[in-house]
Design a protein around this motif. Structure first.
Motif, PDB file in Angstrom:
ATOM      1  N   LEU A 225       0.801  -1.114   0.172  1.00 42.68           N
ATOM      2  CA  LEU A 225       0.070  -0.061   0.136  1.00 42.68           C
ATOM      3  C   LEU A 225       1.091   1.072  -0.101  1.00 42.68           C
ATOM      4  O   LEU A 225       1.756   1.505   0.888  1.00 42.68           O
ATOM      5  N   ASP A 226       0.855   1.745  -1.169  1.00 31.75           N
ATOM      6  CA  ASP A 226       1.818   3.060  -1.434  1.00 31.75           C
ATOM      7  C   ASP A 226       1.049   4.310  -1.310  1.00 31.75           C
ATOM      8  O   ASP A 226       0.361   4.647  -2.244  1.00 31.75           O
ATOM      9  N   ILE A 227       1.015   5.123  -0.326  1.00 27.76           N
ATOM     10  CA  ILE A 227       0.332   6.356  -0.178  1.00 27.76           C
ATOM     11  C   ILE A 227       1.067   7.755  -0.447  1.00 27.76           C
ATOM     12  O   ILE A 227       2.213   7.780   0.366  1.00 27.76           O
ATOM     13  N   GLN A 228       0.489   8.404  -1.045  1.00 26.51           N
ATOM     14  CA  GLN A 228       1.313   9.909  -1.167  1.00 26.51           C
ATOM     15  C   GLN A 228       0.310  10.866  -0.438  1.00 26.51           C
ATOM     16  O   GLN A 228      -0.715  10.825  -0.504  1.00 26.51           O
ATOM     17  N   TYR A 229       0.840  11.682   0.486  1.00 22.63           N
ATOM     18  CA  TYR A 229       0.224  12.585   1.039  1.00 22.63           C
ATOM     19  C   TYR A 229       0.480  13.913   0.245  1.00 22.63           C
ATOM     20  O   TYR A 229       0.936  13.901  -0.701  1.00 22.63           O
ATOM     21  N   LYS A 230      -0.653  15.042   0.841  1.00 20.29           N
ATOM     22  CA  LYS A 230      -0.869  16.169  -0.095  1.00 20.29           C
ATOM     23  C   LYS A 230       0.405  16.922  -0.027  1.00 20.29           C
ATOM     24  O   LYS A 230       1.058  16.800   1.044  1.00 20.29           O
ATOM     25  N   ARG A 231       0.749  17.657  -1.102  1.00 19.08           N
ATOM     26  CA  ARG A 231       1.579  18.857  -0.905  1.00 19.08           C
ATOM     27  C   ARG A 231       0.794  20.046  -1.360  1.00 19.08           C
ATOM     28  O   ARG A 231       0.584  20.327  -2.347  1.00 19.08           O
ATOM     29  N   PRO A 232       0.366  20.949  -0.227  1.00 16.90           N
ATOM     30  CA  PRO A 232      -0.601  22.054  -0.489  1.00 16.90           C
ATOM     31  C   PRO A 232       0.047  22.924  -1.245  1.00 16.90           C
ATOM     32  O   PRO A 232       1.164  23.486  -1.412  1.00 16.90           O
TER      33      PRO A 232
END
Length: 838
Positions: A225-232
């Motif tokens: 499970l490869d999750i990318q968090y936001k870059r605002p």
């Protein structure tokens, strides 16, 4: 000393290197005639660089990776189209095909994406999932609905654990922006589970592989499970309140220097969960006091135009307190029913605290200057887990009348046994994990005069991991039946179970990978293949692991059907983490070898129109797979806790087929259907297994793995009122055949011969958009005018009221009889949720 020297060299190498961009390409057509469109201008919003589509409608443009931007498609006489990108992965070749509509037509612009880029991975944007009625409050609960071959574990709706294609939860990897994250090890039942690491409010998108994944991912056997968090890019916030807790998050991008690129991007989330309302619906009554808190932040800062530094921080505190009072379970058949009633004394206090800190350094210059990229990462994880309980249960086992026509229906007609069960536990586990990782890559390619595109994307990485554990166990159990202690030893009061141990373990793992992704596009086909090898050295047993992996995906362009085919395979190892080392007597086995799994899978992705349902394309994904298992460490389940044998004493296989259909069954509302059929089998070394055939025992070579679930169906459906899209309905259905289990004290020869009841659950949510910013002009004095959106949701958990099983409690009598009394999960509950976006 050697560890520090290698780290220093990597830092120097990273600071003198650079990164490469990505590519977007595709074919542009006219929506009415389907003819190719020439001379369409394609450019990144805010820049002057542009490309044009050729006579075949084909275009290709280099775009930045790890950045947010809009790609514009413009041609005189046609509707201008914008496609938004967020954080494309380095080296991605992303295909976007667009049907442009004339300005004066009623047709809409249609955008489709290529499937060939998704070799071995399912990629999803989670915006559609944020309003789902999720009991656990954890993101992993939605995976059975969207990911191939994924089902909930024994903890059901209360747990964030999931099984993928016959593997247990310890065989899954989870990454957040390339940082591997971990979970507590001592959790014994799903009541204790708090908040898992992934925060849904912070997630931008995710990728999930159910097997056959690339060499860049680590040494586990089942899934990634490869999750990318936001870059605002600007300021946003949200707050969500419900009867189960509070979630809040904020994100912002602020200038933090004299240059325009000196930006500090801030992303932070706070979650509080209190599920005593849910737990009170269980058959075990008592004073539940769970307190679960999670805080996370992800910060990125552009030091210069090319250099970026990122920080990921997390603190997670899960405290579970319980003063049990009583429980009552009824099991049996329509003709014979058994009632098990228990009255408790004592209490339970469990604490699972952990934290993670990670820092990453990226250098991302203009791709035209240098097509090489490198990344340096370091992280530390500390876990402190403490499990204390001292509980006495006085039970009464009886047969009750099942004939509704009799006056004593439901009352006791025969006493089968009375007794006492006294459980005492004082367990402590301290974990410390340090990682240093370096990732790199370089792309090179060309386009021939005939328009044939080909490219190579070479990737490599090296990782050093140090793991330390301090483990203290003090557990015992006393059983008393009919005033006799079990096991019965005449005049001596005996304990049925005693385990005391103290262990300390420190070890290191060193790993490296090298892979090449080859892309080729001609008039006849589009091809993407990734092949490479992962090498790992395990220090505690001097084991060297060689893991070749390959994935190939091809999309024929001359076929009338929009189909992409794929095949993948490899050898996947899993070195022991900690629990695998521990044998039933508490002694650590330091000669344990890494478990091994051979993967082979093939499948297809088919985009099609189902005109009776939707005017937009649906997607069918199906995969066949086979996994051969060797050097396995056998295990059993104690509720959600995985209890390992500490020995490489098992081998086996897993085979099955997965099918997923997703699309807009109703316009502008995505839905998913997942169906899995699987067989998971094992055999213990040196054991002649037996199974019951009618009333006799017969020999059998293989027995079910504890995760063997023959059929699993997960269905997530969205709808809304025909005349009011602001009123939505979310429907989640999970049905799975029962998991196997065996005798608690002897589950070897006749192994996993019983089954839990099938898991059946339906959750329904009704959501209404009570305010959005578009109404501000018509209602400037509205009490919610300060926010962008406001939703109110009414949720019904377990609407059918089915008491699903999580485990069994084996009750013994003085005569040697055994009764498997089921432990059930939550019943029907209502929930009210209020969510505001700023």
């Amino acid at each position: 000393m050697q560890f520090k020297a290698i780290t220093f060299l990597i830092i120097l190498f990273s600071l003198t290197s650079s990164a490469q961009d990505s590519k977007v390409f595709g074919v542009l057509r006219e929506a009415l005639s389907n003819d190719p469109l020439e001379l369409v201008t394609i450019y990144i919003e805010g820049t002057t660089d542009a490309v044009y589509s050729d006579a075949n409608g084909y275009y290709s443009i280099n775009v930045p990776s790890k950045k947010e931007f809009n790609l514009i498609f413009s041609r005189l006489g046609f509707k201008k189209t914008t496609y938004h990108f967020e954080d494309l992965q380095k080296g991605d070749n992303h295909q976007i095909n667009i049907f442009l509509a004339p300005e004066d037509s009623k047709y809409e612009v249609i955008i489709t994406e290529s499937r060939v880029a998704d070799v071995g991975m399912i990629r999803e944007n989670i915006d559609e999932l944020k309003l789902l009625p999720i009991t656990s409050g954890n993101f992993e609960s939605v995976l059975p609905s969207i990911a191939l071959g994924t089902s909930s574990g024994t903890g059901g709706e209360l747990s964030s654990q999931y099984n993928v294609r016959g593997g247990n939860y310890d065989e899954n990897m989870v990454y957040i922006n390339d940082f591997e994250v971990y979970r507590p090890q001592l959790i014994q039942n799903s009541e204790q589970e708090g908040l898992s690491f992934p925060n849904p409010d912070l997630i931008k998108n995710l990728s999930f592989s159910s097997g056959g994944f690339e060499p860049k991912y680590g040494d586990k056997m089942s899934s990634v499970l490869d999750i990318q968090y936001k870059r605002p890019t600007d300021w946003k916030s949200s707050v969500s309140l419900s009867m189960l807790g509070i979630n809040a998050h904020t994100e912002a991008s602020v200038k933090a220097g004299k240059n325009k690129w000196n930006k500090l991007n801030i992303l932070a989330g706070l979650r509080y969960k209190d599920n005593r309302y849910l737990l009170s619906s269980q058959n075990k009554k008592g004073e539940y006091q769970p307190t679960f808190i999670d805080f996370q932040t992800y910060l990125t800062y552009n030091i210069t135009k090319d250099i970026q530094i990122a920080y990921l921080g997390n603190y997670n505190s899960n405290v579970f307190r319980l003063i049990p009072l009583s429980s009552q379970e009824v099991t049996g058949t329509i003709n014979t029913a058994i009632r098990f009633t228990t009255y408790f004394e004592g209490n339970e206090i469990d604490k699972f605290n952990n934290g993670l800190n990670g820092i990453a350094l990226n250098y991302v210059p203009d791709r035209k200057k240098n097509p090489l990229y490198l990344k340096l990462m370091g992280s530390s994880y500390i876990g402190y887990e403490k499990q204390n309980f001292d509980i006495i249960g006085q039970y009464r086992l009886s047969q009750i009348e099942t004939d509704f026509g009799k006056d004593n229906s439901g009352k006791e007609i025969q006493l089968l046994g009375v007794g006492t069960q006294h459980k005492y536990t004082r367990d402590l586990l301290y974990s410390q994990i340090f990682n240093i990782k370096h990732l790199g890559g370089i792309e090179f390619g060309k386009t021939s005069p005939e328009g044939i595109e080909s490219s190579h994307f070479l990737q490599w990485g090296i990782e050093m991991q140090s793991l330390s554990f301090i483990d203290k166990i003090n557990e015992w159990e006393r059983l008393d039946s009919m005033d006799y202690s079990l096991p019965y030893t005449d005049s001596v009061v005996s304990l049925s179970f005693v385990l005391k141990s103290k262990n300390e373990l420190t070890k290191e793992n060193y790993s490296a990978f090298l892979s090449d992704t080859y892309y080729r596009k001609t008039e006849k086909f589009e091809l993407k293949s990734t092949g490479g090898v992962r090498m790992t050295y395990v220090s505690y047993n001097n084991e060297f692991l060689f893991s070749p992996r390959v994935q190939v995906s091809v999309k024929p362009l001359k076929w009338k059907k929009d189909i992409a085919l794929k095949i993948a395979g490899g050898i996947y190892y899993q070195p022991a983490f900690y629990k695998e080392h521990r044998q039933p007597d508490g002694v650590l086995n330091m000669d344990l070898k890494s478990q091994r799994s051979y993967h082979i899978l093939g499948g297809l992705s088919y985009d099609f129109y189902w005109r009776k349902i939707s005017d937009k394309k649906m997607r069918l994904i199906t995969e066949l797979y086979y996994k051969k298992l060797e050097n396995m460490v056998s295990y059993d389940y104690d509720n959600v806790r995985i209890v390992y044998s500490g020995l490489n004493n098992s081998s086996g296989y897993i085979a099955g087929i997965d099918l997923r259909i997703n699309g807009e069954f109703v316009p502008d509302a995505e839905s998913w259907i997942n169906i899995s059929v699987m067989q998971a089998r094992e055999k213990l070394n040196g054991i002649q297994h037996k199974k019951w055939a009618d009333t006799i025992l017969v020999n059998t070579e293989y027995v079910p793995l504890p995760t063997d679930r023959l059929v699993n169906v997960a269905f997530f459906f969205q709808d809304y009122l025909k005349n009011n899209k602001n009123f939505k309905v979310h429907f989640i259905l999970n049905v799975g055949t029962g998991l196997p289990f065996g005798f608690k004290d002897d589950n070897t020869e006749i192994r996993n011969n019983f089954r839990f009841s099938p898991y059946r659950r339906v959750d329904v949510g009704f959501s209404y958009l009570i305010w959005d910013k578009e109404r501000k002009s018509s209602n400037p004095l509205h009490p919610l005018r300060f926010c962008n959106n406001a939703w109110v949701s009414f949720e019904i958990f377990n609407i059918l009221g089915i008491n699903n099983q999580s485990s069994v409690n084996w009750v013994r009598t003085i005569t040697g009889g055994h009764y498997a009394i089921k432990n059930t999960l939550t019943s029907r509950r209502l929930n009210l949720r209020f969510k505001i976006d700023f």
